[in-house]
Design a protein around this motif. Structure first.
Motif, PDB file in Angstrom:
ATOM      1  N   SER A 154      51.707  35.273  32.693  1.00 52.73           N
ATOM      2  CA  SER A 154      52.602  35.443  31.550  1.00 52.73           C
ATOM      3  C   SER A 154      52.675  36.887  31.080  1.00 52.73           C
ATOM      4  O   SER A 154      53.716  37.340  30.587  1.00 52.73           O
ATOM      5  CB  SER A 154      52.161  34.546  30.392  1.00 52.73           C
ATOM      6  N   SER A 155      51.576  37.632  31.231  1.00 48.97           N
ATOM      7  CA  SER A 155      51.569  39.042  30.830  1.00 48.97           C
ATOM      8  C   SER A 155      52.205  39.945  31.889  1.00 48.97           C
ATOM      9  O   SER A 155      52.508  41.100  31.620  1.00 48.97           O
ATOM     10  CB  SER A 155      50.139  39.515  30.570  1.00 48.97           C
ATOM     11  N   ARG A 156      52.357  39.390  33.108  1.00 49.93           N
ATOM     12  CA  ARG A 156      52.898  40.154  34.233  1.00 49.93           C
ATOM     13  C   ARG A 156      52.102  41.442  34.468  1.00 49.93           C
ATOM     14  O   ARG A 156      52.658  42.503  34.758  1.00 49.93           O
ATOM     15  CB  ARG A 156      54.372  40.484  34.017  1.00 49.93           C
ATOM     16  N   CYS A 157      50.781  41.323  34.343  1.00 49.00           N
ATOM     17  CA  CYS A 157      49.946  42.513  34.485  1.00 49.00           C
ATOM     18  C   CYS A 157      49.935  42.994  35.930  1.00 49.00           C
ATOM     19  O   CYS A 157      50.006  42.204  36.871  1.00 49.00           O
ATOM     20  CB  CYS A 157      48.523  42.223  34.004  1.00 49.00           C
ATOM     21  N   SER A 158      49.864  44.311  36.080  1.00 51.88           N
ATOM     22  CA  SER A 158      49.751  44.911  37.408  1.00 51.88           C
ATOM     23  C   SER A 158      48.301  45.222  37.755  1.00 51.88           C
ATOM     24  O   SER A 158      47.972  45.486  38.905  1.00 51.88           O
ATOM     25  CB  SER A 158      50.599  46.182  37.483  1.00 51.88           C
ATOM     26  N   ILE A 159      47.428  45.189  36.729  1.00 49.73           N
ATOM     27  CA  ILE A 159      45.984  45.370  36.911  1.00 49.73           C
ATOM     28  C   ILE A 159      45.289  44.361  36.011  1.00 49.73           C
ATOM     29  O   ILE A 159      45.675  44.182  34.851  1.00 49.73           O
ATOM     30  CB  ILE A 159      45.526  46.796  36.542  1.00 49.73           C
ATOM     31  N   LEU A 160      44.269  43.693  36.534  1.00 50.40           N
ATOM     32  CA  LEU A 160      43.501  42.722  35.760  1.00 50.40           C
ATOM     33  C   LEU A 160      42.022  43.046  35.903  1.00 50.40           C
ATOM     34  O   LEU A 160      41.514  43.150  37.019  1.00 50.40           O
ATOM     35  CB  LEU A 160      43.782  41.299  36.257  1.00 50.40           C
ATOM     36  N   TYR A 161      41.348  43.193  34.757  1.00 42.69           N
ATOM     37  CA  TYR A 161      39.912  43.452  34.774  1.00 42.69           C
ATOM     38  C   TYR A 161      39.204  42.340  34.002  1.00 42.69           C
ATOM     39  O   TYR A 161      39.499  42.101  32.832  1.00 42.69           O
ATOM     40  CB  TYR A 161      39.590  44.809  34.158  1.00 42.69           C
ATOM     41  N   ILE A 162      38.268  41.667  34.656  1.00 41.32           N
ATOM     42  CA  ILE A 162      37.558  40.526  34.084  1.00 41.32           C
ATOM     43  C   ILE A 162      36.065  40.825  34.033  1.00 41.32           C
ATOM     44  O   ILE A 162      35.473  41.235  35.029  1.00 41.32           O
ATOM     45  CB  ILE A 162      37.804  39.253  34.925  1.00 41.32           C
ATOM     46  N   GLN A 163      35.476  40.610  32.859  1.00 39.02           N
ATOM     47  CA  GLN A 163      34.021  40.718  32.711  1.00 39.02           C
ATOM     48  C   GLN A 163      33.410  39.334  32.564  1.00 39.02           C
ATOM     49  O   GLN A 163      34.068  38.390  32.143  1.00 39.02           O
ATOM     50  CB  GLN A 163      33.662  41.554  31.481  1.00 39.02           C
ATOM     51  N   GLU A 164      32.123  39.255  32.874  1.00 40.93           N
ATOM     52  CA  GLU A 164      31.341  38.020  32.766  1.00 40.93           C
ATOM     53  C   GLU A 164      31.942  36.906  33.618  1.00 40.93           C
ATOM     54  O   GLU A 164      32.124  35.770  33.174  1.00 40.93           O
ATOM     55  CB  GLU A 164      31.249  37.579  31.291  1.00 40.93           C
ATOM     56  N   SER A 165      32.237  37.251  34.876  1.00 40.67           N
ATOM     57  CA  SER A 165      32.794  36.239  35.777  1.00 40.67           C
ATOM     58  C   SER A 165      31.738  35.205  36.178  1.00 40.67           C
ATOM     59  O   SER A 165      32.058  34.059  36.496  1.00 40.67           O
ATOM     60  CB  SER A 165      33.351  36.897  37.031  1.00 40.67           C
ATOM     61  N   LYS A 166      30.472  35.638  36.202  1.00 43.57           N
ATOM     62  CA  LYS A 166      29.343  34.811  36.635  1.00 43.57           C
ATOM     63  C   LYS A 166      29.488  34.361  38.088  1.00 43.57           C
ATOM     64  O   LYS A 166      28.909  33.342  38.482  1.00 43.57           O
ATOM     65  CB  LYS A 166      29.167  33.608  35.705  1.00 43.57           C
ATOM     66  N   LEU A 167      30.242  35.122  38.873  1.00 40.89           N
ATOM     67  CA  LEU A 167      30.434  34.812  40.282  1.00 40.89           C
ATOM     68  C   LEU A 167      29.592  35.761  41.130  1.00 40.89           C
ATOM     69  O   LEU A 167      29.720  36.984  41.024  1.00 40.89           O
ATOM     70  CB  LEU A 167      31.901  34.954  40.671  1.00 40.89           C
ATOM     71  N   THR A 168      28.723  35.215  41.970  1.00 43.94           N
ATOM     72  CA  THR A 168      27.916  36.043  42.856  1.00 43.94           C
ATOM     73  C   THR A 168      28.656  36.384  44.141  1.00 43.94           C
ATOM     74  O   THR A 168      28.287  37.317  44.850  1.00 43.94           O
ATOM     75  CB  THR A 168      26.599  35.327  43.201  1.00 43.94           C
ATOM     76  N   ASP A 228      24.463  38.817  38.487  1.00 45.99           N
ATOM     77  CA  ASP A 228      23.026  38.758  38.741  1.00 45.99           C
ATOM     78  C   ASP A 228      22.569  37.351  38.375  1.00 45.99           C
ATOM     79  O   ASP A 228      22.269  37.061  37.216  1.00 45.99           O
ATOM     80  CB  ASP A 228      22.308  39.804  37.892  1.00 45.99           C
ATOM     81  N   GLY A 229      22.557  36.461  39.353  1.00 46.59           N
ATOM     82  CA  GLY A 229      22.312  35.057  39.058  1.00 46.59           C
ATOM     83  C   GLY A 229      23.502  34.474  38.324  1.00 46.59           C
ATOM     84  O   GLY A 229      24.609  34.451  38.837  1.00 46.59           O
ATOM     85  N   THR A 230      23.271  34.014  37.104  1.00 49.83           N
ATOM     86  CA  THR A 230      24.361  33.485  36.274  1.00 49.83           C
ATOM     87  C   THR A 230      24.759  34.465  35.181  1.00 49.83           C
ATOM     88  O   THR A 230      25.476  34.100  34.244  1.00 49.83           O
ATOM     89  CB  THR A 230      23.951  32.153  35.630  1.00 49.83           C
ATOM     90  N   ARG A 231      24.330  35.718  35.298  1.00 49.34           N
ATOM     91  CA  ARG A 231      24.604  36.703  34.259  1.00 49.34           C
ATOM     92  C   ARG A 231      25.502  37.802  34.800  1.00 49.34           C
ATOM     93  O   ARG A 231      25.288  38.332  35.888  1.00 49.34           O
ATOM     94  CB  ARG A 231      23.294  37.322  33.751  1.00 49.34           C
ATOM     95  N   GLY A 232      26.529  38.150  34.029  1.00 50.05           N
ATOM     96  CA  GLY A 232      27.367  39.297  34.367  1.00 50.05           C
ATOM     97  C   GLY A 232      28.392  38.982  35.443  1.00 50.05           C
ATOM     98  O   GLY A 232      28.855  37.864  35.607  1.00 50.05           O
ATOM     99  N   CYS A 262      27.112  49.174  36.052  1.00 46.40           N
ATOM    100  CA  CYS A 262      27.847  48.646  34.891  1.00 46.40           C
ATOM    101  C   CYS A 262      29.332  48.972  34.926  1.00 46.40           C
ATOM    102  O   CYS A 262      30.018  48.826  33.904  1.00 46.40           O
ATOM    103  CB  CYS A 262      27.259  49.202  33.592  1.00 46.40           C
ATOM    104  N   SER A 263      29.850  49.412  36.069  1.00 46.21           N
ATOM    105  CA  SER A 263      31.236  49.869  36.090  1.00 46.21           C
ATOM    106  C   SER A 263      31.823  49.850  37.497  1.00 46.21           C
ATOM    107  O   SER A 263      31.085  49.833  38.489  1.00 46.21           O
ATOM    108  CB  SER A 263      31.330  51.299  35.527  1.00 46.21           C
ATOM    109  N   ILE A 264      33.135  49.853  37.533  1.00 48.53           N
ATOM    110  CA  ILE A 264      33.882  50.078  38.763  1.00 48.53           C
ATOM    111  C   ILE A 264      34.861  51.215  38.493  1.00 48.53           C
ATOM    112  O   ILE A 264      35.612  51.171  37.519  1.00 48.53           O
ATOM    113  CB  ILE A 264      34.661  48.828  39.204  1.00 48.53           C
ATOM    114  N   THR A 265      34.839  52.232  39.328  1.00 47.16           N
ATOM    115  CA  THR A 265      35.746  53.365  39.195  1.00 47.16           C
ATOM    116  C   THR A 265      36.582  53.488  40.454  1.00 47.16           C
ATOM    117  O   THR A 265      36.063  53.339  41.564  1.00 47.16           O
ATOM    118  CB  THR A 265      34.970  54.674  38.961  1.00 47.16           C
TER     119      THR A 265
END
Length: 265
Positions: free
Chosen positions: A30-44, A68-72, A93-96
């Motif tokens: 719906s936002s038609r974003c061209s970049i999406l950044y998600i925190q706390e995915s909890k996906l290893t 890290d396990g179920t965190r972050g 703590c980042s992606i550049t």
């Protein structure tokens, strides 16, 4: 300069079930974003099925900092038809990454952050931000959940840690960053209690080069009940406002009283 900049930032508190992925998918669409950044995915880990569930087929580019396990865990997606992305650096703590607009061949750097909640790692996070600044030249945008505040006004309760406020501000100032103002909302996180604690943890900063490149950028809050964090949408507002011009209407002299009004003026 790209007029297609639409960056959606969101701390979602987990993408392990299909329902939560569907909410993210719908908001990204719906936002038609061209970049999406998600925190706390909890996906290893992340496979093609996961990507399709979360963002569909539009945002094909992806960088992943595993949980890290179920965190972050953080995810960065982008539209490969719009951006060529290179020099991806994944830190603790980042992606550049370097984003180059395919249409205009304009380049800028993006750093997406997820600051730690525990105080033992906060200083290392701020040092990481300052180090990234030392490695970058040119336009630079930083966005994410910092888990820190800059001033008393960033929290609705009196209890604040002024030492961390000072260290956060020092890191921002020494990196020559300025904040992109959030329009229409003061806080971005709530503990969702009957007497809630409200804090501004999610924000965006840029240096002067990025600000000059995207002079009409706006940071806008979005609505969702899925997370205790407010999604933020950074957009380039390309609408131009034409100043009103005086126009003389040919029928005015025919109106009764026209001559007397002109004489009095």
């Amino acid at each position: 300069m790209s007029s297609q900049l639409k960056l959606l930032n969101w701390n979602v508190h987990g993408l392990n079930d299909r329902a939560r992925r569907s909410v993210v998918h719908d908001l990204a669409a719906s936002s038609r974003c061209s970049i999406l950044y998600i925190q706390e995915s909890k996906l290893t880990s992340l496979n093609d099925v996961d990507k399709a569930d979360i963002v569909g087929q539009t945002l094909k580019g992806c960088a992943h900092l595993p949980a890290d396990g179920t965190r972050g865990g953080v995810l960065l997606f982008w539209n490969t038809d719009i951006y060529l992305v290179s020099n991806i650096n994944i830190a603790s703590c980042s992606i550049t990454a370097k984003f180059t607009d395919r249409a205009s061949n304009t380049s800028w750097h993006l750093t997406t952050v997820y600051g730690p909640a525990d105080e033992e790692r906060k200083l290392a996070f701020l040092n990481e931000l300052v180090h990234i600044h030392s490695q970058i030249s040119g336009a630079w945008l930083v966005i994410g959940d910092f888990n820190l505040i800059l001033s008393d006004q960033d929290k609705n309760k009196r209890r604040v840690n002024r030492a961390w406020m000072r260290w956060f501000k020092n890191a921002v100032d020494s990196s020559f960053l300025r904040e992109i103002k959030l329009i229409g909302r003061r806080y971005t996180w709530s503990n969702e209690q009957s007497d809630p604690t409200l804090v501004r943890l999610d924000r965006a900063f840029c240096n002067d080069d990025w600000g000059d490149l995207f002079q009409a950028s706006k940071l806008l809050p979005q609505a969702s009940s899925m997370s205790d964090h407010c999604p933020l949408l950074l957009v380039q507002d390309i609408r131009t406002r034409t100043p009103p011009r005086f126009r003389f209407e040919s029928f005015w002299p025919l109106l009764q009283g026209y001559s007397s009004v002109v004489e009095q003026s």
